[in-house]
Design an enzyme around this catalytic site. Structure first.
Site, PDB file in Angstrom:
ATOM      1  N   LYS A   1      27.805  29.929  27.537  1.00  0.00           N
ATOM      2  CA  LYS A   1      26.581  30.508  26.973  1.00  0.00           C
ATOM      3  C   LYS A   1      25.756  29.463  26.253  1.00  0.00           C
ATOM      4  CE  LYS A   1      27.441  35.378  26.555  1.00  0.00           C
ATOM      5  NZ  LYS A   1      27.429  36.534  25.673  1.00  0.00           N
TER       6      LYS A   1
ATOM      7  N   LYS B   1      28.232  37.042  39.864  1.00  0.00           N
ATOM      8  CA  LYS B   1      28.571  38.355  39.292  1.00  0.00           C
ATOM      9  C   LYS B   1      27.310  39.203  39.062  1.00  0.00           C
ATOM     10  CE  LYS B   1      30.141  39.632  34.854  1.00  0.00           C
ATOM     11  NZ  LYS B   1      30.989  39.526  33.671  1.00  0.00           N
TER      12      LYS B   1
ATOM     13  N   LYS C   1      23.977  42.433  33.733  1.00  0.00           N
ATOM     14  CA  LYS C   1      22.850  43.155  33.146  1.00  0.00           C
ATOM     15  C   LYS C   1      21.841  42.225  32.489  1.00  0.00           C
ATOM     16  CE  LYS C   1      25.675  45.278  29.447  1.00  0.00           C
ATOM     17  NZ  LYS C   1      26.074  44.174  28.616  1.00  0.00           N
TER      18      LYS C   1
HETATM   19  P1  AMP Z   1      28.856  42.650  29.772  1.00  0.00           P
HETATM   20  O1  AMP Z   1      27.855  43.228  30.712  1.00  0.00           O
HETATM   21  O2  AMP Z   1      29.168  41.221  30.098  1.00  0.00           O
HETATM   22  O3  AMP Z   1      28.542  42.884  28.332  1.00  0.00           O
HETATM   23  O4  AMP Z   1      30.231  43.396  30.056  1.00  0.00           O
HETATM   24  C1  AMP Z   1      30.584  44.685  29.618  1.00  0.00           C
HETATM   25  C2  AMP Z   1      31.807  45.160  30.363  1.00  0.00           C
HETATM   26  O5  AMP Z   1      31.499  45.372  31.752  1.00  0.00           O
HETATM   27  C3  AMP Z   1      32.980  44.158  30.347  1.00  0.00           C
HETATM   28  O6  AMP Z   1      34.192  44.872  30.275  1.00  0.00           O
HETATM   29  C4  AMP Z   1      32.856  43.457  31.665  1.00  0.00           C
HETATM   30  O7  AMP Z   1      34.087  42.942  32.134  1.00  0.00           O
HETATM   31  C5  AMP Z   1      32.320  44.560  32.586  1.00  0.00           C
HETATM   32  N1  AMP Z   1      31.486  43.985  33.658  1.00  0.00           N
HETATM   33  C6  AMP Z   1      30.290  43.369  33.493  1.00  0.00           C
HETATM   34  N2  AMP Z   1      29.776  42.968  34.686  1.00  0.00           N
HETATM   35  C7  AMP Z   1      30.689  43.322  35.619  1.00  0.00           C
HETATM   36  C8  AMP Z   1      30.754  43.189  37.047  1.00  0.00           C
HETATM   37  N3  AMP Z   1      29.779  42.609  37.748  1.00  0.00           N
HETATM   38  N4  AMP Z   1      31.836  43.667  37.686  1.00  0.00           N
HETATM   39  C9  AMP Z   1      32.815  44.265  37.002  1.00  0.00           C
HETATM   40  N5  AMP Z   1      32.828  44.433  35.678  1.00  0.00           N
HETATM   41  C10 AMP Z   1      31.777  43.980  34.976  1.00  0.00           C
END
Ligand code: AMP
Ligand code: TRP
Length: 333
Positions: A114, A196, A199
């Site tokens: 990051k 990946k 969001k």
């Molecule tokens: P974040 O969006 O990085 O804040 O992630 C929030 C939760 O969603 C975490 O548990 C991540 O591991 C899961 N997550 C985020 N993006 C993905 C993705 N593309 N595939 C699977 N899990 C995801």
């Protein structure tokens, strides 16, 4: 009874990746483990480690709260709360910062990635983020933390900090375990299946499905997903990452394994597969959106969050007081 806790940052609108990789698994866990206690929270203090637009942040916090419930979590066995409304998180975060070493924090892969992306204006809070995450977990005597693979290093640090504190000041914190789900662990971008689905993408991004996208747009995004040219529906992550990612999505929603899906589409092209998948994803997300619409401006949502805040505060206060006392803070022994 085990305590199960997890948090999601309210940065942007949650995606299909968040749903299949995190939210849907929370719902499944909650259905399976009826004896256990569930705490889920919106990690808004974590969100501000990188600059956020205040109006957007406020909307994202509320949206995420509504989406947690809209995905099917049972509110009767759930403490759902907003992290910044329970001041003990920041206070315990400070105790954890006083336990953690610079060297440990410097090793954190997520910080390195990051801060590399950020380049200028890397905040000190981004650096100490894992100490706050440890506090989030240790405040509630948590047994299990369902997280994505990328969070396992932070969880290991949490365990180290708990053990260090217990050794230095006598037994205080429960040492938690991580819980990583296998399938759906990683949903990839529809336009670039090597990346990946995230969001943090721009809302107009064609490779990313947001849970609040219009249903027609969701279908369109699936139908225009990048695939290879041999048109054989077969799971092969290394050589056919595009179709393999779509099969993962298909499997996560329908519960069918890859062999079953392959057998169903023998002799049929990608067109038919994508069209079916578009309907499957659309109907799953339409259900979530219906629930979301009922909740987002309701007094019920505020009541759930008020109750969650009060219950979390009660539990967190007890644990924080204990930690303060052990460290030697406060006048009472
Ligand atoms: P974040 O969006 O990085 O804040 O992630 C929030 C939760 O969603 C975490 O548990 C991540 O591991 C899961 N997550 C985020 N993006 C993905 C993705 N593309 N595939 C699977 N899990 C995801
Ligand atoms: N750091 C986690 C993420 O980026 C979010 C998070 C914050 C969390 N505190 C937590 C997850 C405590 C589990 C437990 O996804």
């Amino acid at each position: 009874m085990a305590v199960i806790l997890s948090g999601i940052k309210p940065t942007g609108i949650p995606t299909l990746g968040n749903y299949l990789g995190a939210l849907k698994n929370f719902v499944k866990l909650q259905n399976e483990r009826t004896e256990d206690k569930f705490l889920f929270f919106i990690a808004d203090l974590h969100a501000i480690t990188v600059p956020q637009n205040p109006a957007e942040l406020r909307a994202n916090i509320k949206n995420l709260a509504a989406l947690y419930l809209a995905c099917g979590l049972n509110k009767d066995n759930l403490v759902l709360f907003i992290q910044s409304e329970v001041a003990e998180h920041a206070e315990m975060g400070y105790i954890m910062q006083s336990m953690a070493y610079m060297g440990e924090m410097e090793r954190m892969t997520q910080f390195k990635e990051k801060s590399r992306k950020q380049e200028t204006g890397v905040t000190t809070a981004l650096f100490t983020y894992p100490a706050l995450m440890a506090a989030d977990i240790l405040l509630y005597n948590t047994d299990l933390v369902p997280v994505g693979e990328d969070q396992l290093q932070h969880l290991e640090l949490t365990r180290d900090l708990a053990i260090r504190f217990n050794n230095r000041y006598s037994d205080t914190f429960k040492v938690p375990e991580g819980l990583v789900t296998k399938v759906g662990a990683r949903i990839m971008d529809l336009q670039n299946p090597l990346k990946k689905m995230s969001k943090s993408e721009d809302p107009g991004d064609k490779g990313c499905i947001f849970l609040l996208d219009p249903i027609d747009l969701i279908k369109k995004k699936i139908k225009s997903a990048v695939t290879d040219s041999d048109s054989i529906v077969k799971y092969d992550k290394a050589n056919k990452p595009g179709i393999s990612n779509l099969m993962t999505i298909y499997s996560c929603i329908t519960g069918e394994d890859y062999k079953t899906i392959e057998a169903k589409y023998v002799g049929k092209g990608y067109g038919e597969f994508k069209s079916d998948l578009a309907d499957i994803v659309a109907s799953e997300i339409a259900k979530i959106q219906d629930n979301y619409k009922k909740l987002i401006n309701s007094s019920e949502l505020d009541e759930i969050l008020d109750k969650g805040r009060d219950e979390a505060t009660y539990l967190a206060r007890k644990q924080l007081s204990k930690a303060y006392r052990k460290v030697g803070l406060g006048r009472k022994k």
